[in-house]
Design a protein around this motif. Structure first.
Motif: not given
Length: 154
Positions: A22-25, A29-34, A54-62
């Motif tokens: 839920y926190g990630a969602g 959502t707020l990041g994409a809206d911003s 940026s989402f895909e890069l962050g997820a992949g690096l994580g």
């Protein structure tokens, strides 16, 4: 989740996993809206591409970094078991899955000991990864709280 320390009890992990999901969602959502709200309408495609990249890069690096940490902790923490020859020990030290494969060809008592030890070491690595992730999230939250604070007007 790091406080539970046992990856085998999913009932105990259910609440932390739901909270993380839920926190990630909410954050995504707020990041994409911003990002989309700050973009001019004619450049919304570019903004969406940057947000998704940026989402895909962050997820992949994580996954890559935290997965590597888990692998290193597992490999360096697996103690020598006296009933394994060097080839079996090396194979069991590669991953938990490899330890299961080695255990399949061992006498039952030795196999149980190998699996018990490998599970404990994997749980230790998993807990280490969760602590690192939690510290990273705390640092990110602190940086966001400081850097995104509205400027004070005299």
């Amino acid at each position: 989740m790091a406080a539970t320390g046992d990856t085998g009890h999913y009932g105990v992990l259910l609440l932390p996993l739901l909270g993380a999901g839920y926190g990630a969602g909410i954050v995504m959502t707020l990041g994409a809206d911003s990002i989309m709200g700050a973009a001019q309408p004619e450049r919304s495609g570019e903004a969406a591409a940057i947000q998704e990249t940026s989402f895909e890069l962050g997820a992949g690096l994580g996954v890559a970094v935290l997965g590597s940490v888990l692998g290193v902790v597992y490999r360096t923490s697996l103690p020598p078991l006296p009933d394994l020859d060097p080839v079996q020990r090396a194979a069991a030290g590669e991953s938990f899955s490899s330890a299961e494969n080695v255990a399949a060809g061992l006498p039952s008592e030795t196999a149980r000991e190998l699996l018990r030890t490998a599970r404990q070491v994997y749980d230790q690595g998993f807990t280490t990864v969760l602590v690192i992730a939690a510290l990273g999230l705390i640092a990110t939250a602190a940086a966001a709280a400081v850097m995104l604070r509205p400027p004070e007007h005299p």
